[in-house]
Write an enzyme that holds these catalytic residues in place. Structure first.
Site, mmCIF file in Angstrom:
data_model
loop_
_atom_site.group_PDB
_atom_site.id
_atom_site.type_symbol
_atom_site.label_atom_id
_atom_site.label_comp_id
_atom_site.label_asym_id
_atom_site.label_seq_id
_atom_site.Cartn_x
_atom_site.Cartn_y
_atom_site.Cartn_z
ATOM 1 N N ILE D 126 -30.241 -48.386 -39.688
ATOM 2 C CA ILE D 126 -30.932 -47.520 -39.421
ATOM 3 C C ILE D 126 -30.876 -47.312 -37.694
ATOM 4 C CG2 ILE D 126 -33.530 -46.740 -38.647
ATOM 5 C CD1 ILE D 126 -34.305 -47.853 -41.371
ATOM 6 N N SER D 129 -33.461 -46.576 -32.340
ATOM 7 C CA SER D 129 -33.827 -47.337 -30.815
ATOM 8 C C SER D 129 -32.457 -47.112 -30.093
ATOM 9 C CB SER D 129 -34.034 -48.627 -31.000
ATOM 10 O OG SER D 129 -35.088 -48.803 -31.691
ATOM 11 N N THR D 135 -40.493 -48.420 -27.575
ATOM 12 C CA THR D 135 -41.549 -47.961 -28.241
ATOM 13 C C THR D 135 -41.756 -46.326 -28.093
ATOM 14 O OG1 THR D 135 -42.423 -49.884 -27.670
ATOM 15 C CG2 THR D 135 -44.058 -48.319 -27.676
ATOM 16 N N GLU D 243 -43.919 -48.494 -46.126
ATOM 17 C CA GLU D 243 -43.924 -49.869 -46.430
ATOM 18 C C GLU D 243 -45.374 -50.270 -45.942
ATOM 19 O OE1 GLU D 243 -42.100 -52.648 -48.067
ATOM 20 O OE2 GLU D 243 -42.261 -50.568 -48.706
ATOM 21 N N GLU D 372 -49.372 -53.825 -28.703
ATOM 22 C CA GLU D 372 -50.303 -52.900 -27.816
ATOM 23 C C GLU D 372 -50.676 -51.477 -28.309
ATOM 24 O OE1 GLU D 372 -47.487 -54.836 -26.678
ATOM 25 O OE2 GLU D 372 -48.914 -56.389 -26.136
#
Lengths: 363, 387, 363, 387
Positions: D126, D129, D135, D243, D372
């Site tokens: 995959i 990023s 994030t 998932e 977070e």
């Protein structure tokens, strides 16, 4: 696995909630607190509605429910911070129902469910240890000795007292509180619930069950106390969410601050896991498969969680939540007091520790 | 690098302890509690006079403001020792208002207020917070409008603690609504008995009462303005700074620990042999030592005349959160007796101290700058993190 | 109370730091890790500079420093994650200096400070308990038995081995590692520092001190390990602050997020209290007034703090800190390994627990 | 309200356990570890074929996508049981890419990729990023420019895990730099061997290797675009959702606990009698039960077809943080032996499992959406807090 309440239970819960919201204002609770007394008028009204009987079979005038339903009732009462002996009476009645022997037990149970009698447990002694009971079974001249930390002792019509017979075996005895040979001394406490040290000076006592009944009483009361803790945490959180959504600082609602969100998320996680553990335990009690360890683990978990949850509620309320005009404090003080009742986190962890080698089924 | 207290510091600590043992009577403590921390009762007046005579109230002030110019570490030692024994050593009137007056007040104002403060005749309540201005103090709305010879004040304050026991209120007001938030604020002194002042008690979770105060067209004469017009923000910040050296002392936490162990030794000797209980106590002792480390770092840094807001914030966060954790655990260790209040008399372990401290523990976490704000200060000022 | 380093110490620290930054690149450390060996070349260079002798009297060629200075050296080495037996050799040398008896001890100390000898302690056995040493003092046919978890055993020229004499008393013996009757088996570990299980099969051993020396060795090594923990936490935090100040997400530096600031603040609080406790303890050792409890409390405190600190460092670094190309991991793995060395938090708390009734002076 | 597993669920669990005990050989586990979780080895291929034959890989998929339409609770039971025994049950290619292809791919794409995925021939890495988009994924910069018959891709990805073992890369690229962040992203499939693709290994703290992948003018034919042009963001979000039911299972935490106790019973029977050690274990057990509560709540909620991102986030936060705390404590309880790695052989307690899990614990806290971000999701979606 079905975690939702069914329709019947939803209706019951809604009805009890509506009843309590109408009958029990927080001002009324404050008045009882100031006067150090149970709200007996409200108690009678609750019994008159038949709610107390819900967990019992229809033969007894009940709703054919079970211990889970007792949990729902306890939650609703705790959510209003009402000064009612709900855990004490339900645990006593369930013990009478499942382990009571003889006519005395039957009669007392019937009177309890109709609201005529109000029995509360009187188990602990000065050592504060359910396993170290030293009171001796009543002799010819009646019951003699002391019990400590008896919740709602003065509001009760009967005490269910543990004592050891000559074989050292624990048994449960009923003492009527109108017996002159019984004296209560108030124990002012954090929770502001009526609590007493009780001295029995030759009080008349009738045996109603053996050690099984005592053990059952402790387990049921311990698990129902978890429902109180759950409601206190939940009430603290819902008030906190509502407050932070409207309270502005630095030009925006508190709820938009990352630190506030994260505090609230931690509260929510504690509450969701607590809800599951509490009702899973009550369910296991209903089915007669709850181990002492399971009940203790749940009580330990909630007793550890509650102080952090309610204190985080205070942190997010700031000064507003610290003033007793705000209703937040009810859940703080009642909650922490209940953490210590029926076995503190430390005591309950000690029970869990006995079985650490036992492999649990995780599914 | 030297981690020992100097001999003169230890000697001072001993002197303070001797003084405490001389004065620490049950009657004095009773009066102190009954007056909720305010001075003015007969025993407290006598006690404060003795403290004044010792020179300990102002020993660390600069000489030009009437002090002795001692190193602030003496103040730290005084606070720690007094806190350990739970003895009064002056409320905010002495520790915050008086030094601020000495720094920012006019000569006339100093002469008007300071002697009364020293004698205990004057007590000041602090009027900063408002219903919608708590942590965000600069958004306060109580306003003062200029009139001939003075000001007319209109507004509402909360957390005006000791208002009912005080002679004066130290009030932050908005004197210019058109300037940006911080810039339009001034400080004034109002006599508590002034016309238009209403005081409403608000009981708190700790058992102490705080007050809401209402100002309905209250007249304040020109001479009661402290410092420059619209210069109040700086004075407020200065006043909050004064107590940094004795911020969040270890003394009362240590005392909590000692009293808990003392109680267990006396009433639960067998339980005290339980290895699990002993580990809990060991963890508690460790946490107190951790806090003490931060408190001392902060004090020593101030004594070296360094500006270290990060260290002060650390001590504040650490002490206030430990106070909760430690009393919370102590109550668990005590079991049901741990929830008994002072009113339960002898049955309440240590006079219900763990219970009452637990109940009072929230305020130190959000009061005096929330711990969230403090942590951001640590990040910015101690660590230099970009904001 | 004077918490700052004096001028001399500042100069020493700056010199050691500069030396290590020049001589010990992180690439070099990675190479030693891969090869599972100590950086003996760097060690010799460090000794040649005379740094190792700093804590010792000038008669021994030292700098008239003390155990606090040993702490500063340990911190600097740990800050570079260098694979050097700094704690092991300093603790051994300080023990030889303060408790060594006989010419053997004197000679070994002199050789150690000049870099000719490299003694390391070999105390623990399979039970991993400093109080449960079962090895018997060497008989005529030499020392026979096993030691576990011996750090830098293969890099060492000598082992300082604890064994019990016929009275059951503990004593310290020197064994030269070139003795053929000595075998090391590598123990690969989280910290990636060379560690061995050592078998002595009739090795020649000379007694150099009694139980006092053994106790002193454990105390000093335990306290110096705290200096390693402190440096690891500090290095993790300073990297984290630097990273969050430049790394942008959602258009602004990570450091501007409240959650990031609060995590970093918690790290900082742990580090400041750790620094104070560590040097206060080293100072007390210098003055000969450190109790076993004080040393254990400090070690327990830092061993509890470090994992939270370094893992928060990882959380704020995200993926960048998880890759071994980033230097962050050194402090994570070395740090946690050192938490377990010379008494874990659990073990040290057990020591603190022995003295809970003792009233501490808080000022 | 019923807290018991239904008989058919328990029967399924038992069936899975029987299957596991049949297949769980040291050789298979060795091959699994050697391939770092990728399929393709001889034993794993055989094992995956057996799993396929059982019908367990797609049992909860809708029938129209080639599944059996079973309730997702079966997937939960499968995952929990497999995780407890540390057995492979399909990596992201099966559990995320395949269902996404089945939903968003064209008929032609489904036929091209799905059979190869089922047979284990195809593995997808995959590529989401980037060095400056973690994030904040929507700020990714790898871009694809339209050329005749396809696209030219230029850019860099990190955390392209399994890139070296994969046949394809599932790549998020920016196809329109002028649209706002989320709106200009598309999804494409690239063959790993394509000209211009470079793969650089990056060892991680866990011991596993991840990869940095570079795309230098890589040609991607039109037919490799998945879903609508510029419609990639929605597909990414969909793929991450797949998932949720087996997110953060209790199985491997429970196994960790069981292995720790087993080790102590076997090798440290005396230590296991220490009351303090027993309390630590009791606390650990309690924490695992707390996590299990959240994991089951989440699974049951999904099985009821409710959208409950708050519950999924709770399970994620709780499991990932507990994994650290639990292994951290376990290592402390084991003492120095707790730091020995698998390479230390028999001396390493439980094969060094506590140590290796501790080392691998950071990734679950920041990966898959930092904790977070998850906590803010809980606040917004579960609690309805204003953002």
């Amino acid at each position: 696995m079905e975690l939702e309440l069914g329709e019947t239970r939803q209706l019951l819960r809604a009805a009890v909630r509506k009843f309590l919201e109408a009958e029990c204002s927080f001002e009324r609770v404050r008045e009882c607190e100031r006067e150090g007394r149970a709200d007996l008028k409200l108690w009678r009204a609750l019994c008159a509605q038949g709610y107390l009987a819900t967990p019992f079979p229809s033969e007894l005038g009940g709703g054919d429910g079970g211990i889970k339903d007792a949990g729902l009732l306890v939650e609703e009462v705790a959510r209003r911070a009402a000064l009612l002996p709900i855990v004490e009476v339900l645990a006593s009645a369930l013990t009478l129902h499942h382990h009571g022997a003889g006519d005395d037990a039957t009669t007392l149970l019937q009177q309890t469910l109709s609201g005529e009698a109000l029995p509360v447990p009187a188990l602990l002694e000065a050592q504060d240890d359910f396993d170290r009971i030293e009171l001796r079974a009543p002799a010819a001249d009646g019951l003699r000795g002391e019990k400590f930390f008896v919740d709602y002792a003065t509001a009760a019509s009967h005490h269910l007292v543990t004592a050891r017979d000559s074989d050292g075996e624990l048994a449960l005895y009923v003492v009527a509180t109108d017996d002159a040979a019984l004296k209560c001394e108030a124990l002012p406490n954090l929770g502001r619930t009526p609590q007493s040290r009780v001295r029995y000076d030759g009080a008349r006592a009738r045996r109603i069950s053996g050690p099984d009944g005592v053990a059952f009483l402790v387990q049921v009361a311990r698990a129902l106390t978890c429902a109180q803790l759950l409601a206190c945490m939940d009430a603290s959180l819902s008030r906190t969410v509502a407050y932070t959504n409207v309270r502005k600082q630095f030009g925006r609602p508190l709820s938009t601050f990352q630190a506030v969100q994260h505090h609230a998320a931690d509260m929510a996680m504690h509450i969701e896991s607590s809800r599951f553990l509490t009702y899973e335990t009550l369910d296991a009690l209903d089915r007669g498969v709850a181990s002492e360890e399971q009940v203790a683990l749940t009580k330990a978990s909630l007793s550890r969680a509650l102080p952090d949850v309610v204190m985080t509620g205070h942190q997010l309320h700031g000064g507003q939540g610290y003033i007793e005009e705000n209703d937040l404090y009810f859940f703080t003080i009642r909650g922490k007091d209940r953490c210590l009742a029926w076995g503190s986190a430390e005591e309950c962890l000690g029970i869990v520790a006995r079985g650490v080698e036992q492999k649990a089924r995780w599914l | 690098m030297n981690y020992q207290w100097a001999a003169e510091h230890l000697a001072f600590r001993d002197e303070v302890e001797t003084f405490i043992h001389e004065w620490r009577t049950p009657a004095l403590l009773r009066e102190y509690r009954a007056r909720e921390g305010a001075g003015g009762g007969p025993l407290l007046t006598e006690y404060y006079a003795a403290l004044q005579q010792k020179g300990w109230m102002r020993m660390c002030w600069p000489r030009e403001h009437g002090g002795e110019g001692q190193n602030p570490i003496y103040r730290f030692i005084l606070v720690e020792t007094m806190e350990y024994w739970g003895m009064p050593y002056g409320n905010l009137t002495y520790t915050s208002i008086a030094p601020t007056l000495a720094t920012h007040g006019s000569e006339e104002q100093k002469q008007r207020y300071l002697p009364g403060i020293w004698s205990g005749e004057y007590t000041f309540a602090i009027g900063y917070s408002e219903p919608n201005a708590g942590t965000d103090l600069a958004s306060l709305r109580t306003r003062a409008e200029k009139v001939s010879g003075g000001w007319r004040v209109q507004g509402q304050k909360i957390w005006t603690s000791l208002a009912a026991q005080s002679t004066h209120i130290w009030l932050a007001v908005r004197t210019d609504p058109d300037r940006p938030k911080h810039a339009g604020i001034s400080l004034m002194v109002i006599e508590t008995g002034s016309e238009g002042v209403t005081i409403r008690p608000l009981p708190t979770l700790s058992g102490l009462t705080t007050y809401e105060t209402f100002y309905d067209n209250v007249f304040v004469p020109d001479e009661n303005l402290i410092g420059p017009l619209h210069g109040g923000w700086e004075i407020i910040m200065h006043a909050l700074n004064h107590e940094r050296v004795g911020l969040s002392p270890t003394g009362n936490l240590a005392r909590n620990y000692d009293l808990l162990v003392e109680h267990l030794m006396k009433h639960a000797a067998q339980k005290l042999q339980d290895p699990v209980l002993r580990i809990r106590l060991a963890e508690m002792k460790m946490e107190v030592q951790r806090h003490r480390a931060l408190a001392v770092c902060n004090a020593v840094s101030i004594a070296r005349d360094e500006m270290s807001p990060g260290l002060a914030s650390m001590a504040k966060v650490s002490g206030s959160e430990l106070r909760y954790r430690m009393t919370n655990l102590a109550m668990d260790l005590l079991g049901r007796a741990g929830a008994l209040t002072e009113a339960a008399g002898e049955l309440a372990p240590g006079g219900g101290r763990q219970e009452s401290t637990w109940r009072a523990s929230p305020i130190l976490r959000f009061g005096g700058g929330t711990n969230e704000v403090q942590r951001s200060i640590i990040a910015a000022r101690h660590l230099g993190m970009a904001r």
